[in-house]
Structure formats: structure tokens, C-alpha cells
Design a protein around this motif. Sequence first.
Motif, PDB file in Angstrom:
ATOM      1  N   PRO A   1       0.838  -1.208   0.000  1.00  0.00           N
ATOM      2  CA  PRO A   1       0.000   0.000   0.000  1.00  0.00           C
ATOM      3  C   PRO A   1       0.871   1.256   0.000  1.00  0.00           C
ATOM      4  O   PRO A   1       1.953   1.279   0.581  1.00  0.00           O
ATOM      5  N   SER A   2       0.383   2.296  -0.652  1.00  0.00           N
ATOM      6  CA  SER A   2       1.134   3.551  -0.760  1.00  0.00           C
ATOM      7  C   SER A   2       0.221   4.725  -0.433  1.00  0.00           C
ATOM      8  O   SER A   2      -1.002   4.558  -0.313  1.00  0.00           O
ATOM      9  N   LYS A   3       0.808   5.901  -0.294  1.00  0.00           N
ATOM     10  CA  LYS A   3       0.007   7.091   0.024  1.00  0.00           C
ATOM     11  C   LYS A   3      -0.981   7.387  -1.089  1.00  0.00           C
ATOM     12  O   LYS A   3      -2.166   7.602  -0.864  1.00  0.00           O
ATOM     13  N   TRP A   4      -0.483   7.453  -2.305  1.00  0.00           N
ATOM     14  CA  TRP A   4      -1.321   7.697  -3.474  1.00  0.00           C
ATOM     15  C   TRP A   4      -1.194   6.533  -4.442  1.00  0.00           C
ATOM     16  O   TRP A   4      -0.192   5.807  -4.437  1.00  0.00           O
TER      17      TRP A   4
ATOM     18  N   ASP B   1       7.753   1.538   4.667  1.00  0.00           N
ATOM     19  CA  ASP B   1       7.074   0.870   5.781  1.00  0.00           C
ATOM     20  C   ASP B   1       6.343  -0.372   5.287  1.00  0.00           C
ATOM     21  O   ASP B   1       6.388  -1.431   5.920  1.00  0.00           O
ATOM     22  N   SER B   2       5.642  -0.241   4.157  1.00  0.00           N
ATOM     23  CA  SER B   2       4.903  -1.369   3.596  1.00  0.00           C
ATOM     24  C   SER B   2       5.845  -2.498   3.201  1.00  0.00           C
ATOM     25  O   SER B   2       5.559  -3.680   3.430  1.00  0.00           O
TER      26      SER B   2
ATOM     27  N   GLN C   1       6.510  -1.771  11.907  1.00  0.00           N
ATOM     28  CA  GLN C   1       5.374  -1.791  12.829  1.00  0.00           C
ATOM     29  C   GLN C   1       4.243  -0.868  12.381  1.00  0.00           C
ATOM     30  O   GLN C   1       3.122  -0.982  12.884  1.00  0.00           O
ATOM     31  N   ALA C   2       4.522   0.057  11.467  1.00  0.00           N
ATOM     32  CA  ALA C   2       3.477   0.962  10.980  1.00  0.00           C
ATOM     33  C   ALA C   2       2.350   0.148  10.355  1.00  0.00           C
ATOM     34  O   ALA C   2       2.586  -0.757   9.560  1.00  0.00           O
ATOM     35  N   ALA C   3       1.116   0.478  10.687  1.00  0.00           N
ATOM     36  CA  ALA C   3      -0.013  -0.348  10.261  1.00  0.00           C
ATOM     37  C   ALA C   3      -0.431  -0.094   8.827  1.00  0.00           C
ATOM     38  O   ALA C   3      -0.918  -0.999   8.152  1.00  0.00           O
ATOM     39  N   ASN C   4      -0.247   1.129   8.334  1.00  0.00           N
ATOM     40  CA  ASN C   4      -0.754   1.483   7.010  1.00  0.00           C
ATOM     41  C   ASN C   4      -0.153   2.821   6.570  1.00  0.00           C
ATOM     42  O   ASN C   4       0.476   3.531   7.380  1.00  0.00           O
ATOM     43  N   PRO C   5      -0.324   3.204   5.291  1.00  0.00           N
ATOM     44  CA  PRO C   5       0.229   4.478   4.813  1.00  0.00           C
ATOM     45  C   PRO C   5      -0.317   5.699   5.548  1.00  0.00           C
ATOM     46  O   PRO C   5       0.397   6.695   5.709  1.00  0.00           O
TER      47      PRO C   5
END
Length: 310
Positions: A89-92, A156-157, A194-198
Motif C-alpha cells: 500500500p502507498s500514500k497515493w 514501511d509497507s 510496525q506501521a499499520a498502514n500508509p
Amino acid sequence: MQAEEVLVELGGVATRAELLTRSTEGALRRAVAAGTIIRQSRGRYALPSTARIGQRAELTELAEAGRRAAHEVSGTAILLSATARWGWPSKWLPTKPQVALPRNRKVAPGVRRRLDVRMRDLSSSDREDGWVTSRVRTALDCASLLPPDEAVAVLDSALREGAVDRDELLFAAAGLAPLYRGKVEGLIRFADPQAANPFESVLRWIVSDIPDLDVRPQVRITDDAGLIGIVDLADVQLRIVMEADSFEWHGQKEALERDCIRYNRLVAEGWLVLRFSWDQVMNHPERIRELVRRTVLRATCGYDVHLRTG
């Protein structure tokens, strides 16, 4: 307790060890088999919300568009078309397939209108499946060429998926041109699996340059009654919590009730809780940075910031 219920109370994302403290191995296996819990990566689980299901389908569609474009022009899918292929997953999301072509190739105007074409030479070791950049190459390209917040979301992803690790990326980054090397190495070190999502990744980047603030993702917080929850971001020293709030978690009465209890327990334990919407994080980073800066100042000074700045 059902594994799904435990995961809801933990904020929708948790490790296997966290789930098994309050549920059983059998319950977890049954939930995964039934599709009510998804395995994000090794030892890490999440709720298969409608948004996540839609996101996976969207990434699959984008990856297929990138594959078709790469084959059409005998090129290589790169950047966000490649991240879609790897399920990151990405920001955009890209509005057009992103492909690389050799520098000496002539490109018809119609192709440029339909595709985001980048002229660059790629070695065979940089490609997989004959049409897409490898995971490592994709991560380095995104870190080199995307804005930092978008790059952090991708990194992160990538680390969260577990197919590449930080040392592997740093080793590869050492071979980059000096123009990119410092930026890329810094972003790789900043990235956190550990970041869950963008959504959360971008929020963490927005506040990363605020003096005296040190936030970590997915922090477990307890009180005398036990686990309060796992919050999106927290500075344990300053006792500041930042939540990336989406309607999917708070759009029902039961979810609102749980959220109110969780919020009140955090405040009762002395935590300053800041909550940000998707639109604020993605489109108004300067507002978030200023609000968090003022909150940090209040936490470090111990009195009302308005008395100092007004």
C-alpha cells in the motif's frame, strides 16, 4: 474470547503473541481460515475490513495494468506500478501505469499520453518476472524519486511485508549515486515495519522533525485495569498519543462506545490524545505539524502554550 474481538480491542492490528494472550491458537487459526482475520506478514494480523479488501483488489488491478503496459512497450513497470505488483500500500495510487524504457528508445506521443514513461536503463538483476522491478529495486526507486512522505509509506509497507529487510535495503543503497544515497539511507533507517498502514506512516513523517518529539508506531498502553489498547503513534516520554482516525473504525454505535472508553482511559492516565482524519493527514500536513508542535511545547513546558505565545 474470540480472536476477532481481541483484534478489535487492540485497534485492528496486532502480533500473534498479543492475540494469544487473550485468545487461543485454535481460535486464531479458525478466524484466519474463515477470512475474518488476515495475516499481513509473519506473526502480524489485521481485520479484513471492507477498506482493506477494496485496497487489495485495487492493487491487483493496478498491478495488472502495469504488467500490460510493460509488455505493450517492451519496458519495465516501476515505482507505484511496481509497489502494486508487490502488494505494498502507498500514500497515493498512480493515475497512469508507470514504466521505464531504455534511454535510447523513441517514444510515440500517444504512448506518453497514456503512460507515465521514465527513460532509464535497468539491468536484468533489477527485474523480476520479465516486466517489473524487483522488491529491492522498487523500494530504492521509490525512496530516491518520490517525496519523502510517500517514500516512507512505501518503505514501511515493504518492511512490513517481510520479503526484504532493512539491512538488505541499506546494503543496496550503498551502491547508489551520491546524489541519492544520503536521502535514501536516511529514509530506510526511518522506516518502521510496525506501521499499520500508509495513513499512519504519513502522519509519522509529518511530525518527525518536531523538536523533542519521539513517536513510535503501534504502542501498547495499559492502566490498572489492564490493556487500554495499541495506539497508532505515541511518545512515551511526553505521554502524547496520535491516532489516525478513519470512519471505518468509528462508524457504528459499538465502535463509538469502545472508542470513548479507550479515549477516556488514556486521558485518565495522563495521556494527551490527538486525533487526525485522513483528509487532514493527506492534504493539510502543515496544520498537523503546527498543532503537534504546540502540544509538544505544552507537554515540555508544563503550562498553557497560549500564555507563552499569545
